[in-house]
Design a protein around this motif. Structure first.
Motif, PDB file in Angstrom:
ATOM      1  N   ASP A 109       5.606   6.456 -11.152  1.00 16.30           N
ATOM      2  CA  ASP A 109       6.167   5.088 -11.144  1.00 16.30           C
ATOM      3  C   ASP A 109       7.536   5.138 -11.781  1.00 16.30           C
ATOM      4  OD1 ASP A 109       6.690   2.402 -11.186  1.00 16.30           O
ATOM      5  OD2 ASP A 109       4.925   1.845 -12.340  1.00 16.30           O
ATOM      6  N   ALA A 118       1.025   4.039  -3.010  1.00 15.53           N
ATOM      7  CA  ALA A 118       0.780   5.456  -2.739  1.00 15.53           C
ATOM      8  C   ALA A 118       1.950   6.307  -3.217  1.00 15.53           C
ATOM      9  CB  ALA A 118       0.542   5.661  -1.242  1.00 15.53           C
ATOM     10  N   GLU A 119       3.179   5.845  -2.971  1.00 15.49           N
ATOM     11  CA  GLU A 119       4.352   6.583  -3.436  1.00 15.49           C
ATOM     12  C   GLU A 119       4.389   6.661  -4.957  1.00 15.49           C
ATOM     13  OE1 GLU A 119       7.533   4.471  -1.479  1.00 15.49           O
ATOM     14  OE2 GLU A 119       7.423   5.761   0.285  1.00 15.49           O
ATOM     15  N   ALA A 120       4.039   5.568  -5.625  1.00 19.72           N
ATOM     16  CA  ALA A 120       4.012   5.570  -7.091  1.00 19.72           C
ATOM     17  C   ALA A 120       2.977   6.572  -7.598  1.00 19.72           C
ATOM     18  CB  ALA A 120       3.720   4.172  -7.621  1.00 19.72           C
ATOM     19  N   LYS A 121       1.841   6.638  -6.917  1.00 18.32           N
ATOM     20  CA  LYS A 121       0.787   7.570  -7.324  1.00 18.32           C
ATOM     21  C   LYS A 121       1.220   9.021  -7.087  1.00 18.32           C
ATOM     22  CE  LYS A 121      -4.122   8.466  -6.675  1.00 18.32           C
ATOM     23  NZ  LYS A 121      -5.348   8.036  -5.996  1.00 18.32           N
ATOM     24  N   MET A 122       1.884   9.261  -5.960  1.00 16.56           N
ATOM     25  CA  MET A 122       2.294  10.624  -5.623  1.00 16.56           C
ATOM     26  C   MET A 122       3.481  11.102  -6.439  1.00 16.56           C
ATOM     27  SD  MET A 122       1.836  10.579  -1.448  1.00 16.56           S
ATOM     28  CE  MET A 122       3.220  11.625  -1.241  1.00 16.56           C
ATOM     29  N   PHE A 123       4.465  10.237  -6.624  1.00 19.06           N
ATOM     30  CA  PHE A 123       5.729  10.655  -7.219  1.00 19.06           C
ATOM     31  C   PHE A 123       5.973  10.093  -8.615  1.00 19.06           C
ATOM     32  CE2 PHE A 123       6.476  10.458  -2.553  1.00 19.06           C
ATOM     33  CZ  PHE A 123       6.497  11.814  -2.340  1.00 19.06           C
ATOM     34  N   GLU A 152       0.831  -1.206   0.000  1.00 20.22           N
ATOM     35  CA  GLU A 152       0.000   0.000   0.000  1.00 20.22           C
ATOM     36  C   GLU A 152       0.867   1.259   0.000  1.00 20.22           C
ATOM     37  OE1 GLU A 152      -4.015  -1.421   2.363  1.00 20.22           O
ATOM     38  OE2 GLU A 152      -2.176  -1.113   3.519  1.00 20.22           O
ATOM     39  N   ILE A 153       1.937   1.228   0.757  1.00 18.60           N
ATOM     40  CA  ILE A 153       2.847   2.371   0.801  1.00 18.60           C
ATOM     41  C   ILE A 153       3.507   2.570  -0.555  1.00 18.60           C
ATOM     42  CG2 ILE A 153       5.004   3.243   1.804  1.00 18.60           C
ATOM     43  CD1 ILE A 153       4.107   1.807   4.438  1.00 18.60           C
ATOM     44  N   GLN A 154       3.954   1.480  -1.158  1.00 20.62           N
ATOM     45  CA  GLN A 154       4.598   1.557  -2.475  1.00 20.62           C
ATOM     46  C   GLN A 154       3.615   2.086  -3.526  1.00 20.62           C
ATOM     47  OE1 GLN A 154       6.044  -2.219  -3.963  1.00 20.62           O
ATOM     48  NE2 GLN A 154       7.750  -1.195  -4.999  1.00 20.62           N
TER      49      GLN A 154
END
Length: 71
Positions: free
Chosen positions: A66, A59-64, A55-57
């Protein structure tokens, strides 16, 4: 009143002062924002359990973006 609310009130009260005063209060505001975020995360984890690594990965892909698709 929580510490978070008190620092928010203090920051708002000081925001009408000169530029140097506003710049001095910015770190307090950022700390207050981080505290509020931690409270939201803790409340979410109380309801739904801790976030998984996946889930963290995601979210990070969505924010920053892929990293695999950026070239």
């Amino acid at each position: 009143m929580s510490f978070h609310e008190a620092t928010d009130d203090a920051a708002r009260a000081s925001s009408g002062q000169n530029r140097a005063s506003r710049q001095a209060i910015q770190p307090i505001q950022r700390q207050s924002e981080r505290h509020g975020l931690r409270e939201l995360i803790a409340a979410n984890e109380d309801l739904h359990g801790p976030l998984t690594a996946e889930e963290i990965q995601a979210a990070e892909a969505k924010m920053f973006g892929d990293a695999d698709t950026q070239a």
